[in-house]
Design an enzyme around this catalytic site. Structure first.
Site, PDB file in Angstrom:
ATOM      1  N   LYS A  27      16.310  21.785   7.147  1.00 34.38           N
ATOM      2  CA  LYS A  27      15.471  22.914   6.929  1.00 34.38           C
ATOM      3  C   LYS A  27      14.758  23.325   7.648  1.00 34.38           C
ATOM      4  O   LYS A  27      14.718  22.351   9.105  1.00 34.38           O
ATOM      5  CB  LYS A  27      15.110  21.683   5.685  1.00 34.38           C
ATOM      6  CG  LYS A  27      13.552  22.414   4.795  1.00 34.38           C
ATOM      7  CD  LYS A  27      14.253  23.163   3.736  1.00 34.38           C
ATOM      8  CE  LYS A  27      12.610  23.701   2.598  1.00 34.38           C
ATOM      9  NZ  LYS A  27      12.775  25.457   3.795  1.00 34.38           N
ATOM     10  N   LYS A  57      11.786  15.244  12.083  1.00 35.31           N
ATOM     11  CA  LYS A  57       9.923  15.419  11.325  1.00 35.31           C
ATOM     12  C   LYS A  57      10.586  15.545   9.513  1.00 35.31           C
ATOM     13  O   LYS A  57       9.802  14.381   8.810  1.00 35.31           O
ATOM     14  CB  LYS A  57       9.726  17.429  11.198  1.00 35.31           C
ATOM     15  CG  LYS A  57       8.077  17.649  10.923  1.00 35.31           C
ATOM     16  CD  LYS A  57       7.938  19.057  10.846  1.00 35.31           C
ATOM     17  CE  LYS A  57       7.415  18.957  11.761  1.00 35.31           C
ATOM     18  NZ  LYS A  57       7.314  20.221  11.809  1.00 35.31           N
ATOM     19  N   LYS A  80      15.851  25.723  13.080  1.00 38.43           N
ATOM     20  CA  LYS A  80      14.960  26.569  13.250  1.00 38.43           C
ATOM     21  C   LYS A  80      16.119  27.895  13.494  1.00 38.43           C
ATOM     22  O   LYS A  80      17.072  27.988  14.066  1.00 38.43           O
ATOM     23  CB  LYS A  80      14.901  26.159  13.709  1.00 38.43           C
ATOM     24  CG  LYS A  80      13.154  26.930  14.431  1.00 38.43           C
ATOM     25  CD  LYS A  80      11.880  25.672  13.658  1.00 38.43           C
ATOM     26  CE  LYS A  80      10.538  26.270  13.884  1.00 38.43           C
ATOM     27  NZ  LYS A  80       9.375  25.766  12.703  1.00 38.43           N
ATOM     28  N   ASP A  82       7.058  30.603  10.007  1.00 40.28           N
ATOM     29  CA  ASP A  82       6.869  29.834  10.713  1.00 40.28           C
ATOM     30  C   ASP A  82       5.792  31.356  11.600  1.00 40.28           C
ATOM     31  O   ASP A  82       5.920  31.305  11.056  1.00 40.28           O
ATOM     32  CB  ASP A  82       8.134  29.206  11.793  1.00 40.28           C
ATOM     33  CG  ASP A  82       7.540  27.834  12.661  1.00 40.28           C
ATOM     34  OD1 ASP A  82       6.642  27.246  13.108  1.00 40.28           O
ATOM     35  OD2 ASP A  82       7.502  28.654  14.314  1.00 40.28           O
ATOM     36  N   THR A 135       0.354  23.330   5.641  1.00 36.17           N
ATOM     37  CA  THR A 135       0.334  22.424   6.838  1.00 36.17           C
ATOM     38  C   THR A 135      -1.560  22.210   6.949  1.00 36.17           C
ATOM     39  O   THR A 135      -1.524  20.777   7.640  1.00 36.17           O
ATOM     40  CB  THR A 135       1.177  23.252   7.824  1.00 36.17           C
ATOM     41  OG1 THR A 135       2.260  23.818   7.605  1.00 36.17           O
ATOM     42  CG2 THR A 135       1.339  22.929   9.038  1.00 36.17           C
ATOM     43  N   ASN A 144      -1.898  30.988  10.141  1.00 36.80           N
ATOM     44  CA  ASN A 144      -1.407  29.396   8.949  1.00 36.80           C
ATOM     45  C   ASN A 144      -2.320  28.087   9.060  1.00 36.80           C
ATOM     46  O   ASN A 144      -2.697  27.824   8.340  1.00 36.80           O
ATOM     47  CB  ASN A 144       0.521  29.740   8.439  1.00 36.80           C
ATOM     48  CG  ASN A 144       0.051  28.525   7.327  1.00 36.80           C
ATOM     49  OD1 ASN A 144      -0.369  28.185   7.737  1.00 36.80           O
ATOM     50  ND2 ASN A 144       0.285  29.675   6.225  1.00 36.80           N
ATOM     51  N   SER A 182       7.302  22.863   1.157  1.00 42.44           N
ATOM     52  CA  SER A 182       8.744  23.727   1.113  1.00 42.44           C
ATOM     53  C   SER A 182       9.854  23.177  -0.538  1.00 42.44           C
ATOM     54  O   SER A 182      10.791  23.048  -0.927  1.00 42.44           O
ATOM     55  CB  SER A 182       8.882  24.192   2.288  1.00 42.44           C
ATOM     56  OG  SER A 182       8.579  25.014   2.762  1.00 42.44           O
TER      57      SER A 182
HETATM   58  P1  NAD Z   1       0.844  32.467  12.964  1.00 42.41           P
HETATM   59  O1  NAD Z   1       1.281  33.338  13.182  1.00 42.41           O
HETATM   60  O2  NAD Z   1       0.456  32.021  11.436  1.00 42.41           O
HETATM   61  O3  NAD Z   1      -0.583  31.856  13.971  1.00 42.41           O
HETATM   62  C1  NAD Z   1      -0.403  31.744  15.025  1.00 42.41           C
HETATM   63  C2  NAD Z   1      -2.190  31.434  15.610  1.00 42.41           C
HETATM   64  O4  NAD Z   1      -1.953  31.154  17.295  1.00 42.41           O
HETATM   65  C3  NAD Z   1      -3.054  32.683  15.644  1.00 42.41           C
HETATM   66  O5  NAD Z   1      -3.842  32.489  15.396  1.00 42.41           O
HETATM   67  C4  NAD Z   1      -2.927  33.122  16.875  1.00 42.41           C
HETATM   68  O6  NAD Z   1      -3.923  34.496  17.295  1.00 42.41           O
HETATM   69  C5  NAD Z   1      -3.135  32.208  17.669  1.00 42.41           C
HETATM   70  N1  NAD Z   1      -2.477  32.677  19.335  1.00 42.41           N
HETATM   71  C6  NAD Z   1      -1.311  32.809  20.495  1.00 42.41           C
HETATM   72  N2  NAD Z   1      -1.715  32.989  20.821  1.00 42.41           N
HETATM   73  C7  NAD Z   1      -3.159  31.947  21.046  1.00 42.41           C
HETATM   74  C8  NAD Z   1      -3.215  31.972  22.667  1.00 42.41           C
HETATM   75  N3  NAD Z   1      -3.096  32.127  23.666  1.00 42.41           N
HETATM   76  N4  NAD Z   1      -4.448  31.403  21.955  1.00 42.41           N
HETATM   77  C9  NAD Z   1      -5.320  30.955  21.545  1.00 42.41           C
HETATM   78  N5  NAD Z   1      -4.471  31.043  20.033  1.00 42.41           N
HETATM   79  C10 NAD Z   1      -3.066  31.939  20.323  1.00 42.41           C
HETATM   80  O7  NAD Z   1       1.598  31.045  13.367  1.00 42.41           O
HETATM   81  P2  NAD Z   1       1.516  29.635  12.260  1.00 42.41           P
HETATM   82  O8  NAD Z   1       2.090  29.666  11.737  1.00 42.41           O
HETATM   83  O9  NAD Z   1       0.602  29.233  12.261  1.00 42.41           O
HETATM   84  O10 NAD Z   1       2.049  28.352  13.556  1.00 42.41           O
HETATM   85  C11 NAD Z   1       1.340  28.141  14.789  1.00 42.41           C
HETATM   86  C12 NAD Z   1       1.771  26.747  15.522  1.00 42.41           C
HETATM   87  O11 NAD Z   1       2.168  25.587  14.022  1.00 42.41           O
HETATM   88  C13 NAD Z   1       3.905  26.825  15.145  1.00 42.41           C
HETATM   89  O12 NAD Z   1       3.351  26.064  16.819  1.00 42.41           O
HETATM   90  C14 NAD Z   1       4.429  26.585  14.450  1.00 42.41           C
HETATM   91  O13 NAD Z   1       5.752  25.852  14.588  1.00 42.41           O
HETATM   92  C15 NAD Z   1       3.466  25.235  13.873  1.00 42.41           C
HETATM   93  N6  NAD Z   1       3.645  24.644  12.748  1.00 42.41           N
HETATM   94  C16 NAD Z   1       3.617  25.783  11.379  1.00 42.41           C
HETATM   95  C17 NAD Z   1       4.121  25.498  10.201  1.00 42.41           C
HETATM   96  C18 NAD Z   1       3.552  26.666   8.804  1.00 42.41           C
HETATM   97  O14 NAD Z   1       4.135  26.203   7.926  1.00 42.41           O
HETATM   98  N7  NAD Z   1       3.207  27.961   9.463  1.00 42.41           N
HETATM   99  C19 NAD Z   1       3.986  24.545  10.246  1.00 42.41           C
HETATM  100  C20 NAD Z   1       4.728  23.267  10.147  1.00 42.41           C
HETATM  101  C21 NAD Z   1       3.896  23.903  12.515  1.00 42.41           C
END
Ligand code: NAD
Length: 426
Positions: free
Chosen positions: A80, A104, A116, A156, A200, A231, A360
């Site tokens: 996953k 995780k 991934k 992601d 999340t 997100n 999920s």
């Molecule tokens: P997303 O694409 O929805 O959002 C990413 C955010 O990061 C945006 O607001 C963007 O503007 C910001 N960002 C990008 N570059 C930046 C910078 N230099 N400085 C400050 N902010 C910056 O992505 P997401 O899904 O929120 O994922 C973010 C992190 O969380 C990743 O590491 C991802 O692997 C992790 N994650 C996501 C989920 C999920 O369900 N979406 C679950 C677990 C972990």
């Protein structure tokens, strides 16, 4: 298997993101006393696929994209893990993220292994049509890797329910099927689960409250800074704010804002919804540097954007008492050591952001049963699961006299070791 107690801090080496995984894995293996055979199995992903994706762009020119899917482990069940769209996606990064998914899922007590995927692309500069063709091309290329009981993708960074709907459709067209469970994080009307999109962030809030309780801190008197407003960041800020924590700093790739009186998170969310998803132009705080958010004078820091932002240089200046990792891999192994010495509690990514994969899993169960839950049911089950995982990790950290991060890895290693030994070898 004997556990070795009172093991001193082991200094990890600097390197790639996968090296950061191995550094923690090696520390946890030594403290726990894992056999070399099991450690060796966990150091190597089971399968890594790279695909070339020729996509016709809107200007009529062909562009070649590179896509990846790495299955780190299927020891505890089908693999996953999310699909990331970003310019820095590469095989090393995907490998690291796939290994974190294995840990995780084990920590969250889910019957899954870890995987991934990702495509090296800049989704912010691509049209919807280009992204749809790219997503469909990627899915067709990986149609033999994905599968409801084999490997189940999810959103992601850079992807959302929209891309998951395209994956679902492309996969089912290849396989002449209509079953929704091959991908999670889908739109609710297509078999997605209520509560998945915000899960999340909700998990970050539950983990924050659980940690504050251990630290005897009153959430009503606590301040927070959240990096990232996608997100994870947006929903983390929203849930923390709604549950009485004053969020004084937020930021995304366009701007970082500070307001010691607390930022109006509802207004910030409304603003981003009306302004192409970005904070630039929102006037709810004064502009500060991106790095100043990480070292801001707050109690709780939630890095929820990028990896490797809490370096040893930043760690020295961090004032927060608690770090709850929304992003995957926001802290380098070198910074871990500094944070540990400073007595800062870190709720590690492999626990803190597991709310997404937990819901999920609920989505996958609902698809399999064809029976759908209310948002309240989802949230109750999610919160219980998150609190149970937190407690187990905390206790392992205490038992082995180590950090929550290493306690989390040990939690996973115990389950993975059992699975590897019970299944046997050839
Ligand atoms: P997303 O694409 O929805 O959002 C990413 C955010 O990061 C945006 O607001 C963007 O503007 C910001 N960002 C990008 N570059 C930046 C910078 N230099 N400085 C400050 N902010 C910056 O992505 P997401 O899904 O929120 O994922 C973010 C992190 O969380 C990743 O590491 C991802 O692997 C992790 N994650 C996501 C989920 C999920 O369900 N979406 C679950 C677990 C972990």
């Amino acid at each position: 298997m004997t556990a070795r107690k009172n093991v001193p801090i082991i200094k990890p080496t600097e390197g790639s993101m996968f090296d950061a995984v191995l550094a923690r894995l090696d520390i946890a293996s030594k403290i726990y006393g894992l056999s070399e055979d099991v450690t060796m199995i966990l150091r190597s992903p089971q399968k890594a696929v790279k695909v070339s994706l020729p996509i016709m762009m809107d200007d009529g020119k062909m562009h070649m994209f590179e896509g990846y899917r790495t299955i780190h482990s299927t020891i505890l069940g089908p693999s996953k893990g999310g699909i990331r769209y970003a310019m820095d996606v590469n095989d090393e990064e995907v490998k690291a993220l796939s290994a974190w998914m294995t840990f995780k899922c084990a920590i969250a007590n889910l019957p899954y292994g870890g995987a991934k995927g990702g495509i090296t692309c800049d989704p912010r500069t691509m049209s919807e049509g280009e992204l749809e063709r790219l997503t469909r091309g990627y899915t067709v290329a990986l149609a033999d890797v994905f599968g409801v009981d084999h490997d189940i993708p999810a959103p992601d960074m850079g992807t959302s329910a929209r891309e998951m709907a395209w994956i679902l459709d492309a996969y089912n067209k290849v396989h002449r099927s209509d079953f929704p469970g091959v991908v999670t994080g889908k739109p609710v009307g297509l078999g997605g689960s209520l509560g998945r999109e915000t899960a999340t962030g909700r998990g970050i809030m539950v983990a924050t409250f659980a940690a504050l309780k251990k630290m005897n801190l009153d959430p009503k008197k606590v301040t927070a800074a959240v990096q990232g407003f996608g997100n994870v960041g947006l929903n983390s800020a929203r849930f923390l704010h709604e549950h009485g924590i004053k969020v004084c700093a937020i930021g995304d790739h366009t701007v970082t804002l500070w307001n010691p009186k607390g930022i109006d998170i509802a207004a910030a969310i409304k603003y981003t919804k009306e302004n192409k998803g970005v904070l630039k132009g929102f006037t709810g705080g004064v502009e500060i540097k991106n790095s100043e958010l990480l070292t801001a004078d707050v109690d709780v820091l939630v890095p929820a954007a990028l990896q490797n932002v809490i370096t040893k240089e930043i760690a020295v200046d961090i004032k927060a008492k608690l770090i709850v990792e929304g992003a995957n891999g926001p802290t380098t192994p070198e910074a871990d050591e500094i944070l540990q010495k400073k007595g800062i509690i870190v709720v590690p990514d492999v626990l803190a952001n597991s709310g997404g994969v937990t819901v999920s899993y609920f989505e996958w169960i609902q698809n399999k049963y064809g029976n759908y839950w209310t948002e309240e049911e989802v949230n109750i089950k999610h919160d219980a699961s998150m609190n149970a995982a937190f407690e187990t990790v905390w206790n392992n950290g205490q038992q082995y006299k180590t950090t929550m991060r290493i306690g989390a890895y040990i939690t996973a290693l115990k389950k993975l070791e059992m699975g590897i030994n019970a299944k046997g070898h050839y």
